[in-house]
Design an enzyme around this catalytic site. Structure first.
Site, short mmCIF file in Angstrom:
data_model
loop_
_atom_site.label_atom_id
_atom_site.label_comp_id
_atom_site.label_asym_id
_atom_site.label_seq_id
_atom_site.Cartn_x
_atom_site.Cartn_y
_atom_site.Cartn_z
N GLY A 191 24.86 28.45 -20.51
CA GLY A 191 26.19 28.10 -20.96
C GLY A 191 26.24 26.92 -21.90
N PRO A 198 25.42 31.09 -17.37
CA PRO A 198 25.72 29.66 -17.31
C PRO A 198 25.29 29.05 -15.98
CG PRO A 198 27.72 30.93 -16.96
CD PRO A 198 26.64 31.92 -17.26
N ARG A 231 24.62 24.87 -15.65
CA ARG A 231 25.15 23.51 -15.69
C ARG A 231 26.68 23.47 -15.78
NH1 ARG A 231 22.28 19.22 -17.58
NH2 ARG A 231 20.80 20.67 -18.52
N ARG A 238 17.33 13.40 -13.16
CA ARG A 238 17.65 13.56 -14.58
C ARG A 238 17.49 12.28 -15.41
NH1 ARG A 238 22.02 14.77 -16.33
NH2 ARG A 238 21.30 16.12 -17.99
N TYR A 241 14.83 12.91 -18.29
CA TYR A 241 15.34 13.12 -19.65
C TYR A 241 16.07 11.91 -20.21
CZ TYR A 241 15.78 17.87 -17.48
OH TYR A 241 15.63 19.04 -16.79
N CYS A 257 8.94 3.28 -5.90
CA CYS A 257 7.96 2.44 -6.59
C CYS A 257 7.54 3.05 -7.92
CB CYS A 257 6.76 2.23 -5.69
SG CYS A 257 7.26 1.48 -4.13
N GLU A 258 8.47 3.11 -8.84
CA GLU A 258 8.23 3.59 -10.21
C GLU A 258 9.21 2.85 -11.11
OE1 GLU A 258 6.21 6.12 -11.33
OE2 GLU A 258 5.62 6.96 -9.39
#
Ligand SMILES: *Cc1c(COP(=O)(O)O)cnc(C)c1O
Length: 406
Positions: free
Chosen positions: A231, A266, A268, A304, A308, A334-335
């Site tokens: 979508g 679709p 998202r 997310r 991204y 721990c990142e």
């Protein structure tokens, strides 16, 4: 000022179910589905909700009750649709790496169509169908080579992407499929990417597919449906998203006078803005260069931003709370990539509840147990009613498959 999901205060939900917590509005799910139905009412499409966006069984069940079909990308997702009462006849099976076992499972279930992404996959489906004495309904996923102008990780319609069959090889691939004994050619499909904020690549992809449909027709290969994939994009921040009615108009103009059924997939845009992630502030830490609001949700709950650099609007559940500070909103993992937001103006004290908006799509479905964190609970709100639709995981759940080997 307290904020609400439909008629229920987020603060009540957080106290009652704990945090981090995914909250979905049933009304928002329904409205998003109806918006597609209405925009495309001239062509009566089969809307196949893309399960990977949010694969919770109760959400699948809700869409099934609205009449939705389903786009799936694994045997596991097909099993989810069937478990939730979805109709096998409305399931599409997409993906570049379908295993023999998944193909057999889908054939047994009697799905609507396999969206096939390569010649070796055509061979595999034909062989499995032959062994089972069945005819497999197939469509070829064509890579139309258009730039979806979205984040490179969610752009899928370029020559350099792993998805689909190249336009230049498409006619040969259809001829090849037509010569296989246990395949039935049903249609053509594409999916050029996700979070599309520009209509023109979608329309261009449709045009390119239709040119191919005509060439195939001239060679005696008639298709029943055209599937245009995922979508339109949704508003996370203030991006100019495509107008669904304009998209529908453009597609319906292109399809006018043709005997082609329309399928849409679709994901998202059906669930994204229906979901909010609730998280509580653990500490506010003033660093030398930056402030950090450390919360109890992390990249394992909502990947997310880390994956991204995606933007999610975040606000205090008490609207208009003061004073605001400039801070990164980070989880306990721990990142360094474990952030939900960077450089935000936000009012936050330890114990405050924050709302991470537009978290309904690719949130819970991408969650993991990294750092041995239990995955969040999920609840579905309808008016003044709330239902838990996924229990919070326990450490026992997380360690279960290892305990017996100690
Ligand atoms: C992910 C995916 C979708 C859904 O895309 P959205 O942008 O979430 O609408 C549809 N079709 C296929 C094949 C997909 O991989």
């Amino acid at each position: 000022m307290t904020q609400f999901c439909e008629n229920i205060a987020y603060s009540y939900l957080a106290e009652h179910f704990g945090t981090p917590l995914y909250v979905y509005s049933e009304n928002a799910l329904t409205n998003a589905f109806r918006a597609y139905e209405m925009a495309f009412s001239g062509s009566q499409p089969l809307i196949c909700y893309a399960v990977k966006a949010n694969s919770n069984l109760s959400i699948i069940k809700h869409f099934s009750e609205l009449g939705s079909g389903f786009d799936t990308v694994s045997g596991g997702e097909i099993a989810r649709v069937l478990a939730a009462g979805g109709a096998a006849k409305k399931i599409i099976f997409s993906g570049v790496g379908k295993s023999v076992a998944e193909i057999a499972f889908a054939l047994n279930a009697g799905i609507k169509c396999f969206n096939v992404e390569s010649l070796p996959e055509l061979d595999r489906i034909n062989q499995v169908a032959e062994q089972m004495g069945k005819i497999a309904p197939i469509s070829l996923r064509i890579n139309p080579d258009v730039d979806a102008k979205t984040h490179p990780y969610i752009s899928t319609g370029l020559k350099a992407n792993k998805f689909g069959i190249a336009m230049s090889q498409a006619e040969q691939a259809y001829q090849y499929a037509a010569n296989q004994s246990h395949l039935k050619i049903m249609g053509i499909d594409c999916h050029i990417g996700s979070q599309l904020i520009d209509l023109s690549p979608l329309v261009e992809a449709c045009q390119r597919l239709l040119m191919l449909v005509d060439k195939l027709s001239a060679q005696g290969i008639e298709l029943e449906h055209i599937d245009l994939g995922g979508g339109v994009g949704i508003v996370y921040h203030n991006e100019p998203i495509p107008n669904l009615n304009e998209y529908a108009q453009a597609v319906q103009n292109l399809l006018a006078g043709r005997k082609l059924d329309l399928v849409l997939e679709p994901g998202r845009s059906l669930v994204g803005n229906a979901g909010t992630l609730l998280t509580r502030v653990e500490f506010v830490k003033q660093g030398e260069e930056k402030n950090f609001v450390i919360v109890d949700a992390a990249m394992n709950d909502l990947m997310r931003p880390a994956l991204y650099q995606a933007y999610h609007h975040i606000e205090n559940a008490e609207k208009n709370k003061q004073p605001e500070i400039l801070a990164d909103i980070v989880g306990p993992i721990c990142e360094t990539g474990d952030f939900l937001a960077q450089n935000r103006q936000i009012a936050a004290e330890a114990g405050d509840l924050l709302l991470v908006h537009s978290a309904g799509a690719y949130g819970a479905s991408m969650a993991s147990n990294y750092n041995t964190r239990c995955r969040a609970a999920e609840v579905l709100v309808s008016g003044d009613k709330v239902r838990e639709i996924r229990q919070r995981e326990t450490l026992e759940d997380v360690m279960r498959l290892e305990m017996k080997f100690l």
